[in-house]
Write a protein that holds these residues in place. Structure first.
Motif, PDB file in Angstrom:
ATOM      1  N   VAL A  41       0.858  -1.187   0.000  1.00 48.45           N
ATOM      2  CA  VAL A  41       0.000   0.000   0.000  1.00 48.45           C
ATOM      3  C   VAL A  41       0.888   1.229   0.000  1.00 48.45           C
ATOM      4  N   ASP A  42       0.532   2.240  -0.818  1.00 50.50           N
ATOM      5  CA  ASP A  42       1.330   3.462  -0.857  1.00 50.50           C
ATOM      6  C   ASP A  42       0.846   4.460   0.191  1.00 50.50           C
ATOM      7  N   ALA A  43       1.491   5.618   0.234  1.00 51.29           N
ATOM      8  CA  ALA A  43       1.204   6.621   1.263  1.00 51.29           C
ATOM      9  C   ALA A  43      -0.205   7.192   1.152  1.00 51.29           C
ATOM     10  N   VAL A  44      -0.799   7.116  -0.015  1.00 50.98           N
ATOM     11  CA  VAL A  44      -2.140   7.644  -0.216  1.00 50.98           C
ATOM     12  C   VAL A  44      -3.198   6.606   0.163  1.00 50.98           C
ATOM     13  N   GLY A  45      -2.762   5.363   0.383  1.00 52.29           N
ATOM     14  CA  GLY A  45      -3.679   4.303   0.750  1.00 52.29           C
ATOM     15  C   GLY A  45      -4.108   3.431  -0.415  1.00 52.29           C
ATOM     16  N   ARG A  46      -3.463   3.603  -1.572  1.00 51.03           N
ATOM     17  CA  ARG A  46      -3.808   2.791  -2.737  1.00 51.03           C
ATOM     18  C   ARG A  46      -3.096   1.437  -2.668  1.00 51.03           C
ATOM     19  N   LEU A  47      -3.794   0.406  -3.050  1.00 48.81           N
ATOM     20  CA  LEU A  47      -3.214  -0.924  -3.114  1.00 48.81           C
ATOM     21  C   LEU A  47      -2.372  -1.016  -4.378  1.00 48.81           C
ATOM     22  N   ARG A  48      -1.068  -1.225  -4.221  1.00 45.07           N
ATOM     23  CA  ARG A  48      -0.168  -1.308  -5.375  1.00 45.07           C
ATOM     24  C   ARG A  48       0.085  -2.736  -5.806  1.00 45.07           C
ATOM     25  N   ASP A  49       0.057  -3.665  -4.853  1.00 40.89           N
ATOM     26  CA  ASP A  49       0.340  -5.055  -5.165  1.00 40.89           C
ATOM     27  C   ASP A  49      -0.278  -5.936  -4.086  1.00 40.89           C
ATOM     28  N   LEU A  50      -0.507  -7.202  -4.403  1.00 44.53           N
ATOM     29  CA  LEU A  50      -1.081  -8.129  -3.433  1.00 44.53           C
ATOM     30  C   LEU A  50      -0.468  -9.495  -3.671  1.00 44.53           C
ATOM     31  N   TYR A  51       0.158 -10.032  -2.642  1.00 46.13           N
ATOM     32  CA  TYR A  51       0.762 -11.359  -2.716  1.00 46.13           C
ATOM     33  C   TYR A  51      -0.073 -12.335  -1.906  1.00 46.13           C
ATOM     34  N   LEU A  52      -0.425 -13.441  -2.537  1.00 46.26           N
ATOM     35  CA  LEU A  52      -1.121 -14.537  -1.854  1.00 46.26           C
ATOM     36  C   LEU A  52      -0.206 -15.746  -1.923  1.00 46.26           C
ATOM     37  N   ALA A  53       0.123 -16.307  -0.772  1.00 47.91           N
ATOM     38  CA  ALA A  53       0.980 -17.489  -0.735  1.00 47.91           C
ATOM     39  C   ALA A  53       0.268 -18.647  -1.439  1.00 47.91           C
ATOM     40  N   PRO A  54       1.025 -19.552  -2.022  1.00 47.27           N
ATOM     41  CA  PRO A  54       0.391 -20.699  -2.681  1.00 47.27           C
ATOM     42  C   PRO A  54      -0.526 -21.456  -1.718  1.00 47.27           C
TER      43      PRO A  54
END
Length: 131
Positions: free
Chosen positions: A47-60
């Motif tokens: 998440v960036d400083a503005v609160g936007r989701l930039r990436d999401l990792y889900l474990a296998p």
């Protein structure tokens, strides 16, 4: 060729200074992001400083391990924690006294002091009169 009035030069220089300061602040904000794992540790958002989701990792195997509601709760918990961490980083970065620029009034005084009094004031194209 006409000369630019010293006050106009000072105003243009101040405008440039403000543009540089704004760009510097934007760069600092763009460098802030947080990655906090979910309670299980299987979901990690960025998440960036503005609160936007930039990436999401889900474990296998994360999607098969949780039901829909549980997976949504894991993702939201991780995003909420990451957003709070990014806000903390933003507050620390923006309130750091080492990053404070010099006051513009001080910069303007220096610029005005830098113009010596022996410089000729521009006549803006008026013909000089001889007596």
């Amino acid at each position: 060729m006409r000369d630019i009035h010293p006050d106009v030069q000072a105003a243009l220089a101040t405008t440039r200074e403000l543009r540089h300061r704004i760009a510097e602040v934007r760069e600092r904000v763009d460098d802030i992001f947080a990655r906090r794992p979910s309670p299980s540790g299987l979901v990690i958002p960025e998440v960036d400083a503005v609160g936007r989701l930039r990436d999401l990792y889900l474990a296998p195997g994360t999607c098969s391990r949780f039901g829909n509601q549980e997976l949504a709760a894991e993702i939201m918990a991780a995003i909420t924690e990451s957003a709070a961490d990014a806000r903390r980083q933003y507050a620390i970065t923006m309130n750091d006294t080492d990053n404070l620029p010099r006051p513009l009034a001080e910069v303007m005084r220096e610029r005005r002091a830098g113009t010596s009094s022996d410089e000729q004031v521009p006549n803006f194209g008026k013909a000089e009169q001889s007596i």
